[in-house]
Motif scaffolding. Sequence first.
Motif, PDB file in Angstrom:
ATOM      1  N   ASP A 123       0.834  -1.196   0.000  1.00  0.00           N
ATOM      2  CA  ASP A 123       0.000   0.000   0.000  1.00  0.00           C
ATOM      3  C   ASP A 123       0.869   1.247   0.000  1.00  0.00           C
ATOM      4  OD1 ASP A 123      -1.941  -1.844   0.211  1.00  0.00           O
ATOM      5  OD2 ASP A 123      -2.498  -1.378   2.274  1.00  0.00           O
ATOM      6  N   GLY A 126      -2.494   6.520  -0.080  1.00  0.00           N
ATOM      7  CA  GLY A 126      -3.842   6.953  -0.450  1.00  0.00           C
ATOM      8  C   GLY A 126      -4.760   6.901   0.747  1.00  0.00           C
TER       9      GLY A 126
ATOM     10  N   THR B 210      -8.140   9.684  -8.881  1.00  0.00           N
ATOM     11  CA  THR B 210      -6.805   9.676  -8.293  1.00  0.00           C
ATOM     12  C   THR B 210      -6.056  10.985  -8.532  1.00  0.00           C
ATOM     13  OG1 THR B 210      -6.354   8.259 -10.215  1.00  0.00           O
ATOM     14  CG2 THR B 210      -6.229   7.238  -8.036  1.00  0.00           C
ATOM     15  N   THR B 243     -13.442   8.259  -4.353  1.00  0.00           N
ATOM     16  CA  THR B 243     -12.861   6.998  -3.899  1.00  0.00           C
ATOM     17  C   THR B 243     -12.659   7.061  -2.401  1.00  0.00           C
ATOM     18  OG1 THR B 243     -11.113   5.357  -4.271  1.00  0.00           O
ATOM     19  CG2 THR B 243     -10.413   7.654  -4.195  1.00  0.00           C
ATOM     20  N   LEU B 246      -7.636   3.113  -1.212  1.00  0.00           N
ATOM     21  CA  LEU B 246      -6.554   2.785  -2.130  1.00  0.00           C
ATOM     22  C   LEU B 246      -5.695   1.720  -1.452  1.00  0.00           C
ATOM     23  CD1 LEU B 246      -4.554   5.554  -3.954  1.00  0.00           C
ATOM     24  CD2 LEU B 246      -3.453   3.504  -3.084  1.00  0.00           C
ATOM     25  N   GLN B 250      -4.480  -0.412  -6.251  1.00  0.00           N
ATOM     26  CA  GLN B 250      -5.803  -0.333  -6.866  1.00  0.00           C
ATOM     27  C   GLN B 250      -6.705   0.594  -6.055  1.00  0.00           C
ATOM     28  OE1 GLN B 250      -6.933  -4.503  -6.835  1.00  0.00           O
ATOM     29  NE2 GLN B 250      -5.913  -4.863  -8.792  1.00  0.00           N
ATOM     30  N   PHE B 251      -7.734   1.093  -6.692  1.00  0.00           N
ATOM     31  CA  PHE B 251      -8.733   1.898  -5.980  1.00  0.00           C
ATOM     32  C   PHE B 251     -10.078   1.684  -6.631  1.00  0.00           C
ATOM     33  CE2 PHE B 251      -9.531   5.459  -8.982  1.00  0.00           C
ATOM     34  CZ  PHE B 251      -8.538   5.192  -9.915  1.00  0.00           C
ATOM     35  N   GLU B 253     -13.673   3.453  -7.702  1.00  0.00           N
ATOM     36  CA  GLU B 253     -14.173   4.778  -8.055  1.00  0.00           C
ATOM     37  C   GLU B 253     -15.683   4.679  -8.212  1.00  0.00           C
ATOM     38  OE1 GLU B 253     -12.061   7.649 -10.866  1.00  0.00           O
ATOM     39  OE2 GLU B 253     -13.672   6.883 -12.125  1.00  0.00           O
ATOM     40  N   VAL B 274      -4.050   2.359  -9.755  1.00  0.00           N
ATOM     41  CA  VAL B 274      -3.533   3.684  -9.446  1.00  0.00           C
ATOM     42  C   VAL B 274      -2.481   4.052 -10.495  1.00  0.00           C
ATOM     43  CG1 VAL B 274      -2.284   5.042  -7.720  1.00  0.00           C
ATOM     44  CG2 VAL B 274      -3.945   3.309  -6.974  1.00  0.00           C
TER      45      VAL B 274
END
Lengths: 276, 276
Positions: A123, A126, B210, B243, B246, B250-251, B253, B274
Amino acid sequence: MSYEFDAVTTLAPVAGDEATLAGDFGTGWLVGKAVNGGVALAVAARALSLAAGPRYPDAIAVTGTYLNPSIAGPLTVRTDVLRRGGSLATGSALLLQPDADGTPVPRVLVQGSVGDLGALPPDDDGPTDPPTDLPAVEDCISSTENRPPSLHKSALLDRFDMRLDPATLGWALGEPSHRGMIQGWFRLRDGREPDTSMLLFAVDALPPVTADLGRLGWAPTLQLSVYARARPAPGWLQLRHETRHLSGGQFEEDARIWDSTGTLVAQARQLARVPR
Amino acid sequence: MSYEFDAVTTLAPVAGDEATLAGDFGTGWLVGKAVNGGVALAVAARALSLAAGPRYPDAIAVTGTYLNPSIAGPLTVRTDVLRRGGSLATGSALLLQPDADGTPVPRVLVQGSVGDLGALPPDDDGPTDPPTDLPAVEDCISSTENRPPSLHKSALLDRFDMRLDPATLGWALGEPSHRGMIQGWFRLRDGREPDTSMLLFAVDALPPVTADLGRLGWAPTLQLSVYARARPAPGWLQLRHETRHLSGGQFEEDARIWDSTGTLVAQARQLARVPR
Protein backbone atom coordinates in the motif's frame (compact mmCIF):
# COMPACT_ATOMS: atom_id res chain seq x y z
CA MET A 1 -11.60 -31.35 9.89
CA SER A 2 -13.78 -30.69 6.91
CA TYR A 3 -15.58 -27.37 6.82
CA GLU A 4 -19.03 -26.70 5.41
CA PHE A 5 -17.92 -23.79 3.22
CA ASP A 6 -15.09 -25.85 1.73
CA ALA A 7 -17.58 -28.60 0.91
CA VAL A 8 -19.98 -26.32 -0.96
CA THR A 9 -17.16 -24.70 -2.94
CA THR A 10 -15.49 -27.99 -3.90
CA LEU A 11 -15.48 -28.48 -7.65
CA ALA A 12 -14.15 -31.30 -9.80
CA PRO A 13 -13.42 -31.26 -13.53
CA VAL A 14 -15.99 -33.01 -15.68
CA ALA A 15 -14.46 -35.90 -17.64
CA GLY A 16 -13.75 -34.93 -21.23
CA ASP A 17 -14.41 -31.22 -20.74
CA GLU A 18 -11.69 -29.48 -18.79
CA ALA A 19 -13.48 -26.11 -18.94
CA THR A 20 -16.51 -27.46 -17.04
CA LEU A 21 -16.49 -28.20 -13.33
CA ALA A 22 -19.08 -29.98 -11.23
CA GLY A 23 -20.18 -29.47 -7.64
CA ASP A 24 -23.18 -29.59 -5.34
CA PHE A 25 -24.93 -26.88 -3.33
CA GLY A 26 -26.24 -29.48 -0.88
CA THR A 27 -29.10 -28.30 1.30
CA GLY A 28 -27.23 -26.20 3.84
CA TRP A 29 -27.18 -22.78 2.16
CA LEU A 30 -30.87 -22.26 1.52
CA VAL A 31 -33.20 -19.45 2.45
CA GLY A 32 -36.55 -20.97 1.62
CA LYS A 33 -35.86 -22.99 -1.52
CA ALA A 34 -33.19 -20.67 -2.93
CA VAL A 35 -29.44 -20.89 -2.43
CA ASN A 36 -27.92 -17.65 -1.11
CA GLY A 37 -26.66 -15.57 -4.05
CA GLY A 38 -23.27 -14.98 -2.45
CA VAL A 39 -22.67 -18.71 -2.20
CA ALA A 40 -23.54 -19.11 -5.88
CA LEU A 41 -21.11 -16.30 -6.74
CA ALA A 42 -18.37 -17.89 -4.62
CA VAL A 43 -18.83 -21.25 -6.35
CA ALA A 44 -18.75 -19.77 -9.85
CA ALA A 45 -15.74 -17.57 -9.06
CA ARG A 46 -13.92 -20.59 -7.65
CA ALA A 47 -14.53 -22.38 -10.93
CA LEU A 48 -13.08 -19.44 -12.85
CA SER A 49 -10.02 -19.44 -10.59
CA LEU A 50 -9.50 -23.20 -10.97
CA ALA A 51 -9.90 -22.99 -14.74
CA ALA A 52 -7.43 -20.08 -14.92
CA GLY A 53 -4.76 -21.99 -13.01
CA PRO A 54 -2.79 -21.93 -9.75
CA ARG A 55 -1.30 -18.49 -10.41
CA TYR A 56 -4.76 -16.96 -9.93
CA PRO A 57 -6.09 -18.18 -6.56
CA ASP A 58 -8.13 -15.10 -5.59
CA ALA A 59 -11.15 -13.35 -7.00
CA ILE A 60 -10.02 -9.74 -7.57
CA ALA A 61 -13.14 -8.28 -9.22
CA VAL A 62 -16.08 -10.54 -10.01
CA THR A 63 -19.66 -9.84 -11.00
CA GLY A 64 -22.62 -12.17 -11.12
CA THR A 65 -25.87 -11.54 -12.96
CA TYR A 66 -28.69 -13.72 -11.62
CA LEU A 67 -30.94 -15.48 -14.12
CA ASN A 68 -32.83 -17.91 -11.89
CA PRO A 69 -32.59 -18.75 -8.21
CA SER A 70 -30.17 -21.60 -7.50
CA ILE A 71 -31.66 -24.57 -5.67
CA ALA A 72 -30.32 -27.44 -3.56
CA GLY A 73 -28.39 -30.16 -5.34
CA PRO A 74 -25.86 -30.68 -8.13
CA LEU A 75 -24.47 -27.93 -10.33
CA THR A 76 -21.99 -27.45 -13.13
CA VAL A 77 -19.97 -24.39 -14.07
CA ARG A 78 -18.87 -23.77 -17.66
CA THR A 79 -15.81 -21.55 -17.71
CA ASP A 80 -14.24 -19.54 -20.51
CA VAL A 81 -10.85 -18.02 -19.67
CA LEU A 82 -10.21 -15.32 -22.28
CA ARG A 83 -6.85 -14.06 -21.06
CA ARG A 84 -4.10 -15.16 -18.70
CA GLY A 85 -1.88 -12.18 -18.01
CA GLY A 86 1.06 -11.49 -15.73
CA SER A 87 -1.08 -10.64 -12.74
CA LEU A 88 -4.70 -11.30 -13.74
CA ALA A 89 -6.69 -13.89 -15.63
CA THR A 90 -10.05 -12.81 -17.03
CA GLY A 91 -13.05 -14.72 -18.22
CA SER A 92 -16.56 -15.90 -17.52
CA ALA A 93 -18.26 -18.73 -15.65
CA LEU A 94 -21.86 -19.85 -16.17
CA LEU A 95 -23.39 -21.82 -13.31
CA LEU A 96 -26.10 -24.27 -14.39
CA GLN A 97 -28.35 -26.80 -12.70
CA PRO A 98 -30.38 -29.57 -14.34
CA ASP A 99 -34.15 -29.21 -14.48
CA ALA A 100 -36.49 -32.19 -14.02
CA ASP A 101 -35.62 -33.46 -17.51
CA GLY A 102 -31.90 -33.01 -16.98
CA THR A 103 -31.73 -29.94 -19.23
CA PRO A 104 -29.14 -27.47 -17.85
CA VAL A 105 -30.76 -24.23 -16.68
CA PRO A 106 -28.55 -21.14 -16.21
CA ARG A 107 -28.58 -19.77 -12.66
CA VAL A 108 -25.89 -17.14 -12.50
CA LEU A 109 -23.54 -15.71 -15.12
CA VAL A 110 -20.24 -14.59 -13.64
CA GLN A 111 -17.39 -12.66 -15.15
CA GLY A 112 -14.30 -11.02 -13.86
CA SER A 113 -10.65 -11.17 -13.05
CA VAL A 114 -8.82 -13.55 -10.75
CA GLY A 115 -5.26 -13.18 -9.52
CA ASP A 116 -3.05 -13.29 -6.46
CA LEU A 117 -3.99 -10.81 -3.74
CA GLY A 118 -0.76 -11.67 -1.97
CA ALA A 119 1.26 -10.40 -4.92
CA LEU A 120 -0.23 -6.91 -5.08
CA PRO A 121 2.25 -4.11 -4.45
CA PRO A 122 2.46 -2.72 -0.90
CA ASP A 123 0.00 0.00 0.00
CA ASP A 124 1.02 3.56 -0.47
CA ASP A 125 -0.26 6.89 0.73
CA GLY A 126 -3.84 6.95 -0.45
CA PRO A 127 -6.99 7.16 1.66
CA THR A 128 -8.16 4.02 3.41
CA ASP A 129 -11.66 3.22 4.54
CA PRO A 130 -11.65 2.53 8.29
CA PRO A 131 -14.05 0.23 10.18
CA THR A 132 -17.28 1.77 11.36
CA ASP A 133 -18.62 2.34 14.87
CA LEU A 134 -19.84 -1.20 15.42
CA PRO A 135 -20.43 -2.11 19.09
CA ALA A 136 -18.42 -5.00 20.58
CA VAL A 137 -19.48 -8.54 19.67
CA GLU A 138 -20.93 -9.14 23.13
CA ASP A 139 -23.11 -6.04 22.81
CA CYS A 140 -24.65 -7.18 19.53
CA ILE A 141 -27.63 -9.47 18.91
CA SER A 142 -27.31 -13.00 17.54
CA SER A 143 -29.35 -13.37 14.37
CA THR A 144 -29.36 -17.15 14.72
CA GLU A 145 -30.81 -17.22 18.20
CA ASN A 146 -33.30 -14.42 17.52
CA ARG A 147 -34.50 -15.29 14.06
CA PRO A 148 -37.99 -14.29 12.97
CA PRO A 149 -40.58 -17.10 12.58
CA SER A 150 -40.33 -16.90 8.77
CA LEU A 151 -36.67 -17.94 9.00
CA HIS A 152 -37.00 -20.75 11.57
CA LYS A 153 -36.36 -23.24 8.78
CA SER A 154 -33.61 -21.26 7.07
CA ALA A 155 -30.64 -23.59 6.77
CA LEU A 156 -28.46 -20.62 5.84
CA LEU A 157 -28.73 -19.05 9.28
CA ASP A 158 -27.29 -22.23 10.80
CA ARG A 159 -24.08 -21.85 8.79
CA PHE A 160 -22.82 -18.73 10.49
CA ASP A 161 -22.72 -16.75 13.67
CA MET A 162 -23.94 -13.21 13.03
CA ARG A 163 -24.23 -10.52 15.69
CA LEU A 164 -26.17 -7.49 14.57
CA ASP A 165 -25.74 -3.95 15.86
CA PRO A 166 -28.88 -3.32 17.96
CA ALA A 167 -29.01 0.25 16.59
CA THR A 168 -29.63 -1.19 13.11
CA LEU A 169 -32.08 -3.86 14.22
CA GLY A 170 -35.17 -1.80 15.03
CA TRP A 171 -36.93 -3.27 11.99
CA ALA A 172 -37.01 -6.68 13.71
CA LEU A 173 -39.19 -5.07 16.39
CA GLY A 174 -41.38 -3.21 13.90
CA GLU A 175 -39.43 0.02 14.26
CA PRO A 176 -37.17 0.40 11.23
CA SER A 177 -34.77 3.33 11.41
CA HIS A 178 -35.35 4.25 7.73
CA ARG A 179 -31.66 5.07 7.49
CA GLY A 180 -31.10 2.12 5.15
CA MET A 181 -28.14 0.62 7.01
CA ILE A 182 -27.50 -2.72 8.73
CA GLN A 183 -24.22 -3.84 10.26
CA GLY A 184 -22.86 -6.64 12.35
CA TRP A 185 -20.19 -9.21 13.12
CA PHE A 186 -19.87 -12.39 11.10
CA ARG A 187 -18.05 -15.70 11.25
CA LEU A 188 -18.72 -19.20 10.05
CA ARG A 189 -20.22 -21.41 12.73
CA ASP A 190 -17.87 -24.35 12.27
CA GLY A 191 -14.79 -22.23 12.86
CA ARG A 192 -13.56 -22.02 9.30
CA GLU A 193 -11.53 -18.85 9.04
CA PRO A 194 -12.29 -16.28 6.33
CA ASP A 195 -10.49 -16.27 2.99
CA THR A 196 -11.13 -14.48 -0.29
CA SER A 197 -13.71 -17.03 -1.40
CA MET A 198 -15.67 -16.71 1.83
CA LEU A 199 -15.84 -12.92 1.39
CA LEU A 200 -17.90 -13.42 -1.78
CA PHE A 201 -20.49 -15.15 0.35
CA ALA A 202 -20.26 -12.81 3.33
CA VAL A 203 -21.11 -9.70 1.27
CA ASP A 204 -24.56 -11.18 0.71
CA ALA A 205 -25.16 -12.69 4.16
CA LEU A 206 -26.74 -9.80 6.05
CA PRO A 207 -30.51 -9.33 5.85
CA PRO A 208 -31.52 -7.17 2.85
CA VAL A 209 -30.95 -3.54 3.80
CA THR A 210 -34.53 -2.79 2.75
CA ALA A 211 -35.55 -4.35 6.10
CA ASP A 212 -34.24 -1.15 7.71
CA LEU A 213 -36.66 0.76 5.45
CA GLY A 214 -39.54 -1.29 6.80
CA ARG A 215 -39.72 -3.49 3.71
CA LEU A 216 -39.34 -7.02 5.03
CA GLY A 217 -38.84 -10.00 2.78
CA TRP A 218 -36.57 -11.36 0.12
CA ALA A 219 -34.90 -8.85 -2.18
CA PRO A 220 -33.96 -10.72 -5.38
CA THR A 221 -30.51 -9.73 -6.65
CA LEU A 222 -30.20 -8.70 -10.28
CA GLN A 223 -26.46 -8.17 -10.29
CA LEU A 224 -23.76 -8.39 -7.62
CA SER A 225 -20.16 -7.18 -7.94
CA VAL A 226 -17.41 -7.87 -5.42
CA TYR A 227 -13.92 -6.43 -5.24
CA ALA A 228 -11.66 -8.35 -2.89
CA ARG A 229 -9.15 -5.78 -1.68
CA ALA A 230 -7.01 -7.91 0.64
CA ARG A 231 -6.91 -11.42 2.10
CA PRO A 232 -8.72 -11.37 5.45
CA ALA A 233 -6.96 -12.13 8.73
CA PRO A 234 -8.46 -14.87 10.93
CA GLY A 235 -11.29 -13.95 13.29
CA TRP A 236 -14.55 -12.04 13.17
CA LEU A 237 -15.45 -9.99 10.12
CA GLN A 238 -17.29 -6.67 10.33
CA LEU A 239 -20.05 -6.36 7.75
CA ARG A 240 -21.89 -3.20 6.89
CA HIS A 241 -24.30 -2.51 4.11
CA GLU A 242 -26.45 0.40 3.14
CA THR A 243 -28.55 1.90 0.40
CA ARG A 244 -28.98 5.46 -0.80
CA HIS A 245 -31.54 5.30 -3.54
CA LEU A 246 -34.74 3.40 -4.11
CA SER A 247 -36.50 3.94 -7.44
CA GLY A 248 -38.52 1.96 -9.92
CA GLY A 249 -38.88 -0.90 -7.44
CA GLN A 250 -35.10 -1.34 -7.28
CA PHE A 251 -32.34 -0.34 -4.90
CA GLU A 252 -28.58 -0.53 -4.77
CA GLU A 253 -26.95 -2.17 -1.76
CA ASP A 254 -23.33 -1.32 -0.98
CA ALA A 255 -21.52 -3.77 1.30
CA ARG A 256 -18.16 -3.45 2.98
CA ILE A 257 -16.21 -5.99 4.99
CA TRP A 258 -13.36 -5.35 7.40
CA ASP A 259 -11.28 -8.13 8.93
CA SER A 260 -10.30 -8.52 12.58
CA THR A 261 -7.33 -6.19 12.11
CA GLY A 262 -9.58 -3.42 10.80
CA THR A 263 -8.44 -3.72 7.19
CA LEU A 264 -11.03 -3.23 4.47
CA VAL A 265 -11.01 -6.59 2.69
CA ALA A 266 -14.04 -6.42 0.37
CA GLN A 267 -16.34 -3.94 -1.30
CA ALA A 268 -19.53 -5.08 -2.97
CA ARG A 269 -22.49 -3.56 -4.70
CA GLN A 270 -25.69 -5.11 -5.90
CA LEU A 271 -28.83 -3.99 -7.67
CA ALA A 272 -31.86 -5.76 -6.22
CA ARG A 273 -35.62 -5.62 -6.33
CA VAL A 274 -37.44 -4.05 -3.39
CA PRO A 275 -39.42 -6.72 -1.49
CA ARG A 276 -43.12 -6.57 -2.31
CA MET B 1 -28.66 15.87 -37.87
CA SER B 2 -26.34 13.03 -37.15
CA TYR B 3 -24.71 13.02 -33.74
CA GLU B 4 -21.24 11.76 -32.91
CA PHE B 5 -22.38 9.49 -30.07
CA ASP B 6 -25.04 7.88 -32.26
CA ALA B 7 -22.39 7.22 -34.90
CA VAL B 8 -20.00 5.44 -32.51
CA THR B 9 -22.80 3.31 -31.04
CA THR B 10 -24.26 2.30 -34.42
CA LEU B 11 -24.05 -1.44 -34.92
CA ALA B 12 -25.16 -3.63 -37.82
CA PRO B 13 -25.72 -7.39 -37.84
CA VAL B 14 -22.95 -9.42 -39.47
CA ALA B 15 -24.26 -11.41 -42.42
CA GLY B 16 -24.87 -15.04 -41.55
CA ASP B 17 -24.39 -14.55 -37.79
CA GLU B 18 -27.27 -12.74 -36.15
CA ALA B 19 -25.63 -12.83 -32.71
CA THR B 20 -22.65 -10.78 -33.91
CA LEU B 21 -22.80 -7.07 -34.63
CA ALA B 22 -20.22 -4.84 -36.29
CA GLY B 23 -19.32 -1.19 -35.69
CA ASP B 24 -16.44 1.24 -35.66
CA PHE B 25 -14.92 3.32 -32.87
CA GLY B 26 -13.62 5.85 -35.37
CA THR B 27 -10.92 8.16 -34.05
CA GLY B 28 -13.02 10.59 -32.01
CA TRP B 29 -13.14 8.87 -28.62
CA LEU B 30 -9.46 8.41 -27.93
CA VAL B 31 -7.29 9.42 -24.99
CA GLY B 32 -3.83 8.77 -26.35
CA LYS B 33 -4.28 5.61 -28.43
CA ALA B 34 -7.00 4.06 -26.26
CA VAL B 35 -10.75 4.38 -26.65
CA ASN B 36 -12.49 5.60 -23.48
CA GLY B 37 -13.70 2.60 -21.46
CA GLY B 38 -17.19 4.02 -21.02
CA VAL B 39 -17.62 4.27 -24.78
CA ALA B 40 -16.56 0.64 -25.16
CA LEU B 41 -19.07 -0.35 -22.47
CA ALA B 42 -21.84 1.63 -24.18
CA VAL B 43 -21.13 -0.03 -27.53
CA ALA B 44 -21.12 -3.55 -26.08
CA ALA B 45 -24.26 -2.91 -24.02
CA ARG B 46 -25.99 -1.57 -27.11
CA ALA B 47 -25.14 -4.80 -28.90
CA LEU B 48 -26.64 -6.81 -26.04
CA SER B 49 -29.81 -4.71 -26.17
CA LEU B 50 -30.12 -5.07 -29.95
CA ALA B 51 -29.57 -8.83 -29.75
CA ALA B 52 -32.15 -9.16 -26.97
CA GLY B 53 -34.81 -7.36 -29.01
CA PRO B 54 -36.94 -4.21 -29.01
CA ARG B 55 -38.55 -4.97 -25.64
CA TYR B 56 -35.19 -4.34 -23.95
CA PRO B 57 -33.97 -0.90 -25.10
CA ASP B 58 -32.14 0.16 -21.92
CA ALA B 59 -29.13 -1.12 -20.02
CA ILE B 60 -30.41 -1.78 -16.49
CA ALA B 61 -27.28 -3.27 -14.87
CA VAL B 62 -24.20 -3.90 -17.00
CA THR B 63 -20.62 -4.73 -16.11
CA GLY B 64 -17.55 -4.70 -18.31
CA THR B 65 -14.24 -6.39 -17.54
CA TYR B 66 -11.41 -4.90 -19.56
CA LEU B 67 -8.95 -7.25 -21.23
CA ASN B 68 -7.06 -4.93 -23.56
CA PRO B 69 -7.44 -1.25 -24.39
CA SER B 70 -9.75 -0.64 -27.35
CA ILE B 71 -8.21 1.27 -30.23
CA ALA B 72 -9.50 3.34 -33.16
CA GLY B 73 -11.23 1.51 -35.98
CA PRO B 74 -13.58 -1.40 -36.62
CA LEU B 75 -14.99 -3.69 -33.96
CA THR B 76 -17.34 -6.61 -33.61
CA VAL B 77 -19.47 -7.66 -30.64
CA ARG B 78 -20.41 -11.31 -30.10
CA THR B 79 -23.57 -11.53 -28.04
CA ASP B 80 -25.10 -14.41 -26.12
CA VAL B 81 -28.60 -13.75 -24.76
CA LEU B 82 -29.24 -16.40 -22.12
CA ARG B 83 -32.70 -15.37 -21.02
CA ARG B 84 -35.52 -13.11 -22.24
CA GLY B 85 -37.92 -12.57 -19.34
CA GLY B 86 -40.98 -10.45 -18.83
CA SER B 87 -39.03 -7.35 -17.83
CA LEU B 88 -35.34 -8.18 -18.32
CA ALA B 89 -33.14 -9.96 -20.83
CA THR B 90 -29.78 -11.20 -19.58
CA GLY B 91 -26.64 -12.21 -21.38
CA SER B 92 -23.10 -11.34 -22.37
CA ALA B 93 -21.36 -9.37 -25.09
CA LEU B 94 -17.70 -9.71 -26.04
CA LEU B 95 -16.21 -6.77 -27.92
CA LEU B 96 -13.34 -7.68 -30.24
CA GLN B 97 -11.05 -5.88 -32.64
CA PRO B 98 -8.83 -7.40 -35.32
CA ASP B 99 -5.07 -7.37 -34.80
CA ALA B 100 -2.62 -6.77 -37.65
CA ASP B 101 -3.26 -10.29 -38.97
CA GLY B 102 -7.02 -9.94 -38.71
CA THR B 103 -7.24 -12.21 -35.66
CA PRO B 104 -10.01 -10.99 -33.31
CA VAL B 105 -8.59 -9.74 -30.00
CA PRO B 106 -10.97 -9.42 -27.00
CA ARG B 107 -11.15 -5.87 -25.62
CA VAL B 108 -13.98 -5.87 -23.11
CA LEU B 109 -16.26 -8.61 -21.82
CA VAL B 110 -19.69 -7.30 -20.84
CA GLN B 111 -22.56 -8.96 -19.07
CA GLY B 112 -25.77 -7.83 -17.57
CA SER B 113 -29.45 -7.19 -17.90
CA VAL B 114 -31.26 -4.97 -20.36
CA GLY B 115 -34.91 -3.93 -20.15
CA ASP B 116 -37.24 -0.96 -20.36
CA LEU B 117 -36.56 1.77 -17.82
CA GLY B 118 -39.84 3.41 -18.83
CA ALA B 119 -41.77 0.33 -17.67
CA LEU B 120 -40.42 0.22 -14.11
CA PRO B 121 -43.07 0.70 -11.43
CA PRO B 122 -43.52 4.22 -10.04
CA ASP B 123 -41.26 5.22 -7.19
CA ASP B 124 -42.42 4.68 -3.67
CA ASP B 125 -41.37 5.90 -0.29
CA GLY B 126 -37.73 4.92 -0.06
CA PRO B 127 -34.72 7.18 0.30
CA THR B 128 -33.48 9.01 -2.77
CA ASP B 129 -29.99 10.30 -3.39
CA PRO B 130 -30.13 14.07 -4.06
CA PRO B 131 -27.74 16.08 -6.22
CA THR B 132 -24.65 17.42 -4.52
CA ASP B 133 -23.50 20.96 -3.87
CA LEU B 134 -22.14 21.61 -7.34
CA PRO B 135 -21.69 25.31 -8.21
CA ALA B 136 -23.62 26.72 -11.17
CA VAL B 137 -22.34 25.89 -14.65
CA GLU B 138 -21.02 29.42 -15.19
CA ASP B 139 -18.98 29.18 -11.98
CA CYS B 140 -17.23 25.98 -13.07
CA ILE B 141 -14.13 25.52 -15.19
CA SER B 142 -14.21 24.17 -18.74
CA SER B 143 -12.00 21.10 -19.03
CA THR B 144 -11.83 21.48 -22.80
CA GLU B 145 -10.56 25.02 -22.80
CA ASN B 146 -8.16 24.47 -19.90
CA ARG B 147 -6.76 21.07 -20.71
CA PRO B 148 -3.26 20.17 -19.57
CA PRO B 149 -0.52 19.92 -22.23
CA SER B 150 -0.61 16.10 -22.05
CA LEU B 151 -4.21 16.16 -23.29
CA HIS B 152 -3.86 18.74 -26.05
CA LYS B 153 -4.26 15.96 -28.58
CA SER B 154 -7.03 14.09 -26.75
CA ALA B 155 -9.86 13.65 -29.23
CA LEU B 156 -12.14 12.60 -26.36
CA LEU B 157 -12.11 16.06 -24.76
CA ASP B 158 -13.46 17.51 -28.01
CA ARG B 159 -16.58 15.35 -27.81
CA PHE B 160 -18.08 16.95 -24.73
CA ASP B 161 -18.42 20.12 -22.75
CA MET B 162 -17.36 19.50 -19.15
CA ARG B 163 -17.32 22.14 -16.43
CA LEU B 164 -15.47 21.11 -13.31
CA ASP B 165 -16.13 22.35 -9.81
CA PRO B 166 -13.13 24.59 -9.02
CA ALA B 167 -13.11 23.21 -5.45
CA THR B 168 -12.26 19.76 -6.87
CA LEU B 169 -9.74 21.00 -9.40
CA GLY B 170 -6.79 21.95 -7.20
CA TRP B 171 -4.82 19.00 -8.59
CA ALA B 172 -4.66 20.76 -11.98
CA LEU B 173 -2.68 23.53 -10.27
CA GLY B 174 -0.48 21.13 -8.30
CA GLU B 175 -2.59 21.39 -5.16
CA PRO B 176 -4.74 18.25 -4.93
CA SER B 177 -7.27 18.29 -2.10
CA HIS B 178 -6.56 14.64 -1.18
CA ARG B 179 -10.28 14.21 -0.53
CA GLY B 180 -10.59 11.86 -3.52
CA MET B 181 -13.54 13.59 -5.18
CA ILE B 182 -14.10 15.31 -8.52
CA GLN B 183 -17.40 16.68 -9.79
CA GLY B 184 -18.72 18.73 -12.65
CA TRP B 185 -21.30 19.37 -15.34
CA PHE B 186 -21.37 17.38 -18.55
CA ARG B 187 -23.03 17.45 -21.94
CA LEU B 188 -22.13 16.33 -25.41
CA ARG B 189 -20.66 19.09 -27.52
CA ASP B 190 -22.83 18.55 -30.57
CA GLY B 191 -26.03 18.98 -28.60
CA ARG B 192 -27.11 15.35 -28.48
CA GLU B 193 -29.27 14.97 -25.40
CA PRO B 194 -28.50 12.27 -22.82
CA ASP B 195 -30.13 8.85 -22.92
CA THR B 196 -29.42 5.59 -21.12
CA SER B 197 -26.66 4.62 -23.54
CA MET B 198 -24.89 7.94 -23.10
CA LEU B 199 -24.88 7.47 -19.31
CA LEU B 200 -22.64 4.41 -19.74
CA PHE B 201 -20.07 6.68 -21.32
CA ALA B 202 -20.58 9.63 -18.98
CA VAL B 203 -19.78 7.59 -15.85
CA ASP B 204 -16.23 7.21 -17.16
CA ALA B 205 -15.74 10.69 -18.62
CA LEU B 206 -14.39 12.63 -15.63
CA PRO B 207 -10.64 12.63 -14.99
CA PRO B 208 -9.60 9.67 -12.79
CA VAL B 209 -10.39 10.55 -9.19
CA THR B 210 -6.81 9.68 -8.29
CA ALA B 211 -5.86 13.08 -9.75
CA ASP B 212 -7.41 14.61 -6.63
CA LEU B 213 -4.98 12.44 -4.62
CA GLY B 214 -2.06 13.94 -6.51
CA ARG B 215 -1.62 10.88 -8.72
CA LEU B 216 -1.90 12.22 -12.25
CA GLY B 217 -2.13 9.98 -15.28
CA TRP B 218 -4.22 7.22 -16.74
CA ALA B 219 -5.89 4.79 -14.33
CA PRO B 220 -6.59 1.59 -16.28
CA THR B 221 -10.01 0.15 -15.47
CA LEU B 222 -10.19 -3.51 -14.47
CA GLN B 223 -13.95 -3.72 -14.13
CA LEU B 224 -16.77 -1.16 -14.46
CA SER B 225 -20.40 -1.67 -13.42
CA VAL B 226 -23.21 0.72 -14.23
CA TYR B 227 -26.78 0.72 -12.95
CA ALA B 228 -29.07 2.98 -14.98
CA ARG B 229 -31.76 4.03 -12.53
CA ALA B 230 -33.90 6.28 -14.76
CA ARG B 231 -33.89 7.75 -18.26
CA PRO B 232 -32.27 11.18 -18.08
CA ALA B 233 -34.15 14.39 -18.91
CA PRO B 234 -32.61 16.68 -21.56
CA GLY B 235 -29.96 19.16 -20.48
CA TRP B 236 -26.79 19.20 -18.45
CA LEU B 237 -25.82 16.16 -16.36
CA GLN B 238 -24.18 16.44 -12.96
CA LEU B 239 -21.30 13.99 -12.53
CA ARG B 240 -19.59 13.19 -9.27
CA HIS B 241 -17.08 10.52 -8.49
CA GLU B 242 -15.05 9.64 -5.48
CA THR B 243 -12.86 7.00 -3.90
CA ARG B 244 -12.55 5.80 -0.34
CA HIS B 245 -9.86 3.17 -0.38
CA LEU B 246 -6.55 2.78 -2.13
CA SER B 247 -4.66 -0.46 -1.53
CA GLY B 248 -2.42 -2.83 -3.43
CA GLY B 249 -2.04 -0.32 -6.25
CA GLN B 250 -5.80 -0.33 -6.87
CA PHE B 251 -8.73 1.90 -5.98
CA GLU B 252 -12.49 1.86 -6.36
CA GLU B 253 -14.17 4.78 -8.05
CA ASP B 254 -17.87 5.39 -7.39
CA ALA B 255 -19.65 7.60 -9.89
CA ARG B 256 -23.10 9.10 -9.74
CA ILE B 257 -25.01 11.05 -12.36
CA TRP B 258 -28.02 13.33 -11.85
CA ASP B 259 -30.03 14.77 -14.71
CA SER B 260 -31.16 18.38 -15.14
CA THR B 261 -34.23 17.73 -12.95
CA GLY B 262 -32.06 16.51 -10.07
CA THR B 263 -33.00 12.84 -10.46
CA LEU B 264 -30.29 10.25 -9.87
CA VAL B 265 -30.06 8.50 -13.23
CA ALA B 266 -26.94 6.34 -12.93
CA GLN B 267 -24.68 4.75 -10.34
CA ALA B 268 -21.36 3.24 -11.34
CA ARG B 269 -18.40 1.64 -9.68
CA GLN B 270 -15.07 0.63 -11.08
CA LEU B 271 -11.91 -1.01 -9.82
CA ALA B 272 -8.89 0.59 -11.42
CA ARG B 273 -5.12 0.68 -11.11
CA VAL B 274 -3.53 3.68 -9.45
CA PRO B 275 -1.52 5.71 -11.99
CA ARG B 276 2.22 5.06 -11.66
